[in-house]
Enzyme design. Sequence first.
Site, PDB file in Angstrom:
ATOM      1  N   GLY A  89       0.850  -1.196   0.000  1.00 52.02           N
ATOM      2  CA  GLY A  89       0.000   0.000   0.000  1.00 52.02           C
ATOM      3  C   GLY A  89       0.882   1.242   0.000  1.00 52.02           C
ATOM      4  N   PHE A  90       0.329   2.347   0.483  1.00 51.73           N
ATOM      5  CA  PHE A  90       1.081   3.607   0.484  1.00 51.73           C
ATOM      6  C   PHE A  90       2.371   3.475   1.275  1.00 51.73           C
ATOM      7  CE2 PHE A  90      -3.148   5.300  -0.525  1.00 51.73           C
ATOM      8  CZ  PHE A  90      -2.823   6.127  -1.572  1.00 51.73           C
ATOM      9  N   GLY A  91       2.288   2.840   2.457  1.00 53.44           N
ATOM     10  CA  GLY A  91       3.462   2.715   3.323  1.00 53.44           C
ATOM     11  C   GLY A  91       4.481   1.763   2.721  1.00 53.44           C
ATOM     12  N   VAL A 140      -0.085 -13.237   3.889  1.00 47.61           N
ATOM     13  CA  VAL A 140       0.637 -13.642   5.103  1.00 47.61           C
ATOM     14  C   VAL A 140      -0.375 -14.008   6.177  1.00 47.61           C
ATOM     15  CG1 VAL A 140       2.283 -12.884   6.870  1.00 47.61           C
ATOM     16  CG2 VAL A 140       2.564 -12.151   4.502  1.00 47.61           C
ATOM     17  N   GLU A 189     -18.059  11.654   0.259  1.00 45.42           N
ATOM     18  CA  GLU A 189     -17.713  11.642  -1.170  1.00 45.42           C
ATOM     19  C   GLU A 189     -18.645  10.706  -1.941  1.00 45.42           C
ATOM     20  OE1 GLU A 189     -13.109  13.111  -0.858  1.00 45.42           O
ATOM     21  OE2 GLU A 189     -13.405  11.002  -1.257  1.00 45.42           O
ATOM     22  N   ASP A 237      -1.530   2.557   8.450  1.00 46.58           N
ATOM     23  CA  ASP A 237      -2.775   2.377   9.212  1.00 46.58           C
ATOM     24  C   ASP A 237      -2.638   1.373  10.353  1.00 46.58           C
ATOM     25  OD1 ASP A 237      -4.047   4.092   7.511  1.00 46.58           O
ATOM     26  OD2 ASP A 237      -5.453   2.637   6.667  1.00 46.58           O
TER      27      ASP A 237
HETATM   28  C1  LIG Z   1     -12.642   4.442   0.460  1.00 52.02           C
HETATM   29  C2  LIG Z   1     -11.424   5.057   1.064  1.00 52.02           C
HETATM   30  C3  LIG Z   1     -11.141   6.397   0.849  1.00 52.02           C
HETATM   31  C4  LIG Z   1     -10.004   6.980   1.404  1.00 52.02           C
HETATM   32  N1  LIG Z   1      -9.750   8.297   1.145  1.00 52.02           N
HETATM   33  C5  LIG Z   1      -8.620   8.853   1.629  1.00 52.02           C
HETATM   34  C6  LIG Z   1      -8.287  10.193   1.302  1.00 52.02           C
HETATM   35  O1  LIG Z   1      -9.032  10.867   0.595  1.00 52.02           O
HETATM   36  N2  LIG Z   1      -7.124  10.698   1.777  1.00 52.02           N
HETATM   37  C7  LIG Z   1      -6.275   9.950   2.560  1.00 52.02           C
HETATM   38  O2  LIG Z   1      -5.224  10.433   2.949  1.00 52.02           O
HETATM   39  N3  LIG Z   1      -6.576   8.692   2.886  1.00 52.02           N
HETATM   40  C8  LIG Z   1      -7.718   8.120   2.440  1.00 52.02           C
HETATM   41  N4  LIG Z   1      -8.011   6.822   2.759  1.00 52.02           N
HETATM   42  C9  LIG Z   1      -7.128   6.105   3.687  1.00 52.02           C
HETATM   43  C10 LIG Z   1      -5.858   5.614   3.007  1.00 52.02           C
HETATM   44  O3  LIG Z   1      -6.160   4.956   1.805  1.00 52.02           O
HETATM   45  C11 LIG Z   1      -5.117   4.698   3.967  1.00 52.02           C
HETATM   46  O4  LIG Z   1      -4.843   5.422   5.144  1.00 52.02           O
HETATM   47  C12 LIG Z   1      -3.818   4.205   3.359  1.00 52.02           C
HETATM   48  O5  LIG Z   1      -4.094   3.385   2.246  1.00 52.02           O
HETATM   49  C13 LIG Z   1      -2.989   3.452   4.382  1.00 52.02           C
HETATM   50  O6  LIG Z   1      -1.821   2.994   3.776  1.00 52.02           O
HETATM   51  P1  LIG Z   1      -1.152   1.639   4.261  1.00 52.02           P
HETATM   52  O7  LIG Z   1       0.099   1.501   3.475  1.00 52.02           O
HETATM   53  O8  LIG Z   1      -1.081   1.627   5.734  1.00 52.02           O
HETATM   54  O9  LIG Z   1      -2.196   0.503   3.858  1.00 52.02           O
HETATM   55  P2  LIG Z   1      -2.890   0.171   2.489  1.00 52.02           P
HETATM   56  O10 LIG Z   1      -2.700   1.241   1.490  1.00 52.02           O
HETATM   57  O11 LIG Z   1      -4.282  -0.227   2.837  1.00 52.02           O
HETATM   58  O12 LIG Z   1      -2.103  -1.121   1.993  1.00 52.02           O
HETATM   59  C14 LIG Z   1      -2.120  -2.325   2.688  1.00 52.02           C
HETATM   60  C15 LIG Z   1      -1.687  -3.414   1.734  1.00 52.02           C
HETATM   61  O13 LIG Z   1      -1.467  -4.599   2.480  1.00 52.02           O
HETATM   62  C16 LIG Z   1      -1.985  -5.710   1.781  1.00 52.02           C
HETATM   63  N5  LIG Z   1      -2.286  -6.721   2.790  1.00 52.02           N
HETATM   64  C17 LIG Z   1      -3.116  -6.617   3.853  1.00 52.02           C
HETATM   65  N6  LIG Z   1      -3.078  -7.744   4.591  1.00 52.02           N
HETATM   66  C18 LIG Z   1      -2.209  -8.560   3.977  1.00 52.02           C
HETATM   67  C19 LIG Z   1      -1.745  -9.881   4.279  1.00 52.02           C
HETATM   68  N7  LIG Z   1      -2.150 -10.544   5.373  1.00 52.02           N
HETATM   69  N8  LIG Z   1      -0.870 -10.458   3.435  1.00 52.02           N
HETATM   70  C20 LIG Z   1      -0.433  -9.798   2.331  1.00 52.02           C
HETATM   71  N9  LIG Z   1      -0.844  -8.542   2.010  1.00 52.02           N
HETATM   72  C21 LIG Z   1      -1.711  -7.941   2.837  1.00 52.02           C
HETATM   73  C22 LIG Z   1      -3.203  -5.148   1.068  1.00 52.02           C
HETATM   74  O14 LIG Z   1      -3.539  -5.937  -0.066  1.00 52.02           O
HETATM   75  C23 LIG Z   1      -2.729  -3.744   0.690  1.00 52.02           C
HETATM   76  O15 LIG Z   1      -2.142  -3.733  -0.593  1.00 52.02           O
HETATM   77  C24 LIG Z   1      -9.139   6.206   2.209  1.00 52.02           C
HETATM   78  C25 LIG Z   1      -9.415   4.853   2.430  1.00 52.02           C
HETATM   79  C26 LIG Z   1     -10.549   4.290   1.855  1.00 52.02           C
HETATM   80  C27 LIG Z   1     -10.840   2.843   2.090  1.00 52.02           C
END
Ligand SMILES: Cc1cc2nc3c(=O)[nH]c(=O)nc-3n(C[C@H](O)[C@H](O)[C@H](O)COP(=O)(O)OP(=O)(O)OC[C@H]3O[C@@H](n4cnc5c(N)ncnc54)[C@H](O)[C@@H]3O)c2cc1C
Length: 430
Positions: free
Chosen positions: A17-19, A83, A174, A305
């Site tokens: 994801g983003f992180g 995982v 939205e 997150d």
């Molecule tokens: C509908 C919606 C709208 C949003 N709008 C905004 C916005 O306008 N502005 C904003 O800043 N934020 C927004 N967010 C929040 C933002 O998208 C998240 O905060 C952000 O994606 C978090 O990044 P991350 O890297 O922690 O996790 P994520 O981007 O969620 O990535 C997690 C990744 O881990 C993978 N994963 C999870 N569990 C496993 C596992 N067990 N094994 C292997 N892979 C796994 C998933 O497939 C995913 O690719 C929104 C979220 C949603 C759902």
Amino acid sequence: MNIPLSSYPRIVIIGGGFGGVSLAKKLSKQEVQVVLLDKNNYHTFQPLLYQVSTGGLEPDSIAYPLRKVLIGYDNFYFRLAEVSEIEPAHKKIKTNIGELTYDYLVVATGSETNFFGNGEIERHAMSMKSIPQSLNLRSLILENFEQALLTDDYHERDALMNFVIVGGGPTGVELAGALAEIKKGILPKDYPDLDTRRAQINIVQGGDCLLPGFSNQASKKAEDFLEELGVQVWKGVRVTGYDGKTVTTKTDLVFQSAAVVWAAGVKGAMVKGMDVADVLAGGNRIKVNEFNQVVGYPEIFAIGDIACMVTEDHPRGHPMVAQPAIQQGKLLGENLVKLLEHQPMTPFIYNDKGSMATIGRNKAVCDIKGYRFQGVFAWFVWMFVHLFFLIGFRNRMVVFINWVYNYIRFDREARLIIRPYKRDYSQFKD
Ligand SMILES: Cc1cc2nc3c(=O)[nH]c(=O)nc-3n(C[C@H](O)[C@H](O)[C@H](O)COP(=O)(O)OP(=O)(O)OC[C@H]3O[C@@H](n4cnc5c(N)ncnc54)[C@H](O)[C@@H]3O)c2cc1C
């Protein structure tokens, strides 16, 4: 998993994801072996999921192949794997394609929908956390209108055209705005033989304002914008149940609806092994220190997150939005190199760049570094920022062209039922 042993330390990242992507990019030129694992082979730009659900964008334009993220970099491996467990004692993870040892592990699994233990709502309401879920919602919305056209029962017809969005955060707002625009601009043309004026869009918020966390000004303006678009805004109303037909609330208010979207909460997407008492924080998140190091596990880090870093400014952890994930991913990339070089790591300080939400055409609200503005300018800023953070030049171009086209033509061409929606109850235990 077919990953060669290397003389470099192995850093395993769970989640692209983003992180996870920000971290992987930072590590791409370092003397480390990086293994990125994700259950999908693509990165999802979640902020635009609601546009996929409402036919404004095709799903491909908000997804990006993870293998392409670091194409050409040495010592980088991607595996499509879910995982299931972390075994810190053996520095090992278990996945559906096998096991893998690590020197350092980074959990970046993001979050999932939180139904707060309400199994009935979980069974019947729609979520919008992934591309497949957004496509399900798109199909359901369109199928409901097709169905409404066929039924003679006007109660059923109204229920099919009655949308209830639970949760008045950015996602709910939205989505409500986009549905209202479809009702106004598209339904009368697509369904001339259906009285689409009876379609209703309700947004139900448990708290006393929309967009909590935004300024009062933004919150009030978002409500005004929604009401202008004909959305019914219900505040201070807690939804208690939904059996697939009737939404019940803590008050006397009930809704008959065939499409309820649950946007009322998220919780960390926990992996077994990290769900232990000394690590688990509120919201199903993992407790980390100021270096994103999991408390009590020096070789394991969590970002985005899933990570809960308690600071004076953020006593319940950072907001679960994209910026903390991106910033933590980048800093952790630098800190892991420092750690390997036995240098002191830099503590994370969140640079809050502000919040924004769009309600519809020419309607958005922005709170950016003390500046609060709403309307057309805010809408352009919202579009620019989202285009900027989308991964991939093609995606940016496709989204931009779609938006220009939709703006000029008042249209949403991706209103397609590619894959009819069928609820899969097998995922529920009872
Ligand atoms: C509908 C919606 C709208 C949003 N709008 C905004 C916005 O306008 N502005 C904003 O800043 N934020 C927004 N967010 C929040 C933002 O998208 C998240 O905060 C952000 O994606 C978090 O990044 P991350 O890297 O922690 O996790 P994520 O981007 O969620 O990535 C997690 C990744 O881990 C993978 N994963 C999870 N569990 C496993 C596992 N067990 N094994 C292997 N892979 C796994 C998933 O497939 C995913 O690719 C929104 C979220 C949603 C759902």
